[in-house]
Scaffold this active site. Structure first.
Site, PDB file in Angstrom:
ATOM      1  N   ASN A 211       0.847  -1.194   0.000  1.00 23.36           N
ATOM      2  CA  ASN A 211       0.000   0.000   0.000  1.00 23.36           C
ATOM      3  C   ASN A 211       0.883   1.244   0.000  1.00 23.36           C
ATOM      4  OD1 ASN A 211       0.562   0.751   2.914  1.00 23.36           O
ATOM      5  ND2 ASN A 211      -0.394  -1.259   3.221  1.00 23.36           N
ATOM      6  N   ASP A 280      -4.297  -6.433   4.567  1.00 23.44           N
ATOM      7  CA  ASP A 280      -5.398  -7.285   5.022  1.00 23.44           C
ATOM      8  C   ASP A 280      -5.399  -8.637   4.310  1.00 23.44           C
ATOM      9  OD1 ASP A 280      -6.474  -5.347   6.781  1.00 23.44           O
ATOM     10  OD2 ASP A 280      -7.455  -4.346   5.099  1.00 23.44           O
ATOM     11  N   LYS A 290       9.843 -16.204 -10.892  1.00 19.60           N
ATOM     12  CA  LYS A 290       9.089 -15.099 -11.450  1.00 19.60           C
ATOM     13  C   LYS A 290       7.962 -15.613 -12.362  1.00 19.60           C
ATOM     14  CE  LYS A 290       9.449 -11.069 -14.468  1.00 19.60           C
ATOM     15  NZ  LYS A 290      10.325 -10.268 -15.344  1.00 19.60           N
ATOM     16  N   PHE A 324      -4.803   3.116  14.710  1.00 15.70           N
ATOM     17  CA  PHE A 324      -5.004   4.128  13.673  1.00 15.70           C
ATOM     18  C   PHE A 324      -6.004   3.579  12.665  1.00 15.70           C
ATOM     19  CE2 PHE A 324      -1.368   6.273  15.326  1.00 15.70           C
ATOM     20  CZ  PHE A 324      -1.320   7.536  14.747  1.00 15.70           C
ATOM     21  N   LYS A 338     -14.422   0.394  14.758  1.00 18.74           N
ATOM     22  CA  LYS A 338     -13.155  -0.316  14.903  1.00 18.74           C
ATOM     23  C   LYS A 338     -12.669  -0.291  16.346  1.00 18.74           C
ATOM     24  CE  LYS A 338      -8.629  -0.561  12.593  1.00 18.74           C
ATOM     25  NZ  LYS A 338      -7.787   0.045  11.528  1.00 18.74           N
ATOM     26  N   LYS A 342     -12.414  -4.010  18.260  1.00 21.02           N
ATOM     27  CA  LYS A 342     -11.062  -4.507  18.504  1.00 21.02           C
ATOM     28  C   LYS A 342     -10.576  -4.230  19.923  1.00 21.02           C
ATOM     29  CE  LYS A 342     -10.076  -4.457  13.614  1.00 21.02           C
ATOM     30  NZ  LYS A 342      -9.101  -4.326  12.525  1.00 21.02           N
TER      31      LYS A 342
END
Length: 405
Positions: A211, A280, A290, A324, A338, A342
């Site tokens: 990301n 995730d 490859k 975060f 969240k 959690k």
């Protein structure tokens, strides 16, 4: 104790002025030399004589009333102070200071002093949340001022919310820590573990899923924790950032690596801040060679990675757990969900599409949500300054409870 330290208390107009009288008493009992400067509005609530009796010193309120002809009063007081407290600080004086206005004795001293200046706001809950006030507070933070955040409770105006001047005992405790520790280190003796950056989930030897996280916010949190006295462990995914001085670094690549590293540091941690953008999903099969191009489309099958934050929430005992959440829509709602699902103590949420923050930016715009339901917004500011503000706000909300962690 704060024996023989010079504390200059600047008192501005609001019903919380009565607490400032008690604050002078507490500071004096702790050994400080206290002098008081008042605005005209403050005198409408409490007479200067009350502060004179408590401080055993003259009280100042008129820039042109020179009590000692050998000195210029506002410069002499600015130079005399080891620490300047503005308590209570109204929206008015915060706005003046943020814009460099010096039109009375209090604001003139604030611009003239080279001592540390601490600001303890007190005002109506809606005033405190007004965009102009939030913007002015952000500017003062950027300028290096420290804030003693107001507490929540029943306000004189009849509202219940954030805006009540912090208690004199707590302010005195913070002043004492400032002087006895040489500098402010409220996390001394605590272990803080922080995760930062992205993870990479390999597809083959040359490709991976990842990301856009730069790791800048996590590294800023690590630097802030170390500055505030903590034994700081930074668990970092692949980034191109300099490790903050004094911080222990553990480099990881994948979500599984990060999970193992966090668990290895978790049991004896006091505070855990999970700011890493952990993947995730990961490829279900990793190719040892490859992958070659094929004619037409291809499908990459993914599987879930371990939810590190939820695992920590299920496992935590004494730890303060802070998460975060980088979102693009319904930021507060998703963050609250969240936090609850959690088992977090706090979550810091931000909209990554906001031009003042997001991945790779040197600034950030966030809202701190607490398990008690309090939401504290922070306007755009450099991430290093924001990190210190976040820790200070969390520590103030926790109060003495952090001693047990």
């Amino acid at each position: 104790m704060i024996n023989n330290k010079n504390v200059l208390l600047c008192v501005t107009g609001g019903i919380a002025v009565y607490k400032a009288v008690a604050l002078v008493s507490k500071l004096s009992q702790a050994g400080a030399n206290v002098k008081v400067v008042m605005t005209d509005s403050a005198k409408e609530f409490v007479q200067p004589l009350s502060f004179q009796v408590m401080s055993k010193n003259d009280v100042y309120f008129d820039t042109f009333d020179e009590k000692d002809s050998r000195v210029i009063a506002h410069i002499d007081l600015a130079d005399w102070a080891d620490l300047v407290l503005v308590a209570p600080a109204t929206a008015n004086v915060i706005g003046k200071l943020a814009n460099g206005i010096a039109d009375d004795m209090v604001t003139t001293i604030l611009l003239a002093t080279e001592a540390d200046v601490w600001i303890a706001p007190a005002m109506n809950v809606h005033m405190y949340a007004h965009p102009a006030v939030v913007r002015n507070i952000g500017q003062l933070h950027s300028d290096g001022y420290r804030f003693i955040e107001p507490s929540e409770g029943f306000l004189a105006c009849g509202y219940v919310g954030k805006g009540r001047l912090e208690e004199p005992e707590r302010i005195t405790e913070l002043v004492s820590q400032h002087f006895t520790q040489g500098h402010y280190q409220p996390l001394k003796g605590k272990k803080v573990v922080i995760t930062a950056g992205p993870t990479r989930e390999r597809i083959d030897p040359v490709r991976y899923v990842s990301n856009f996280s730069s790791g800048k916010m996590g590294y800023a949190m690590a630097a802030a924790a170390q500055k505030l006295g903590a034994e700081t462990v930074l668990i970092s995914g692949p980034v191109e950032l300099t490790v903050p001085s004094g911080v222990q670094i553990i480099h990881v690549e994948s979500a599984a690596d990060m999970y193992d590293a966090v668990l290895s540091q978790f049991d004896d941690a006091s505070i855990v801040v999970k700011s890493a953008a952990v993947a995730d999903y990961r490829p279900k099969s990793v190719h040892t060679q490859k992958m070659k191009k094929k004619a037409g489309d291809d499908v990459l099958e993914l599987e879930r990675t371990t939810d590190i934050l939820k695992s920590l929430g299920d496992r935590k005992e004494h730890q303060l757990l802070i998460g975060f959440a980088a979102e693009t829509t319904d930021v507060i709602a998703y963050g609250q969900k969240k936090l609850e699902s959690k088992n977090l103590d706090y979550i810091i949420v931000n909209d990554v599409t906001d031009p003042g923050g997001g991945f790779g930016s040197d600034t950030n715009v966030v809202t701190l949500l607490s398990r008690e339901g309090e939401a504290t917004p922070f306007t755009a500011m450099p991430k290093d300054q924001l990190a210190v503000r976040l820790f200070e706000t969390i520590l103030q909300q926790e109060g003495g409870k952090l001693d047990d962690r």
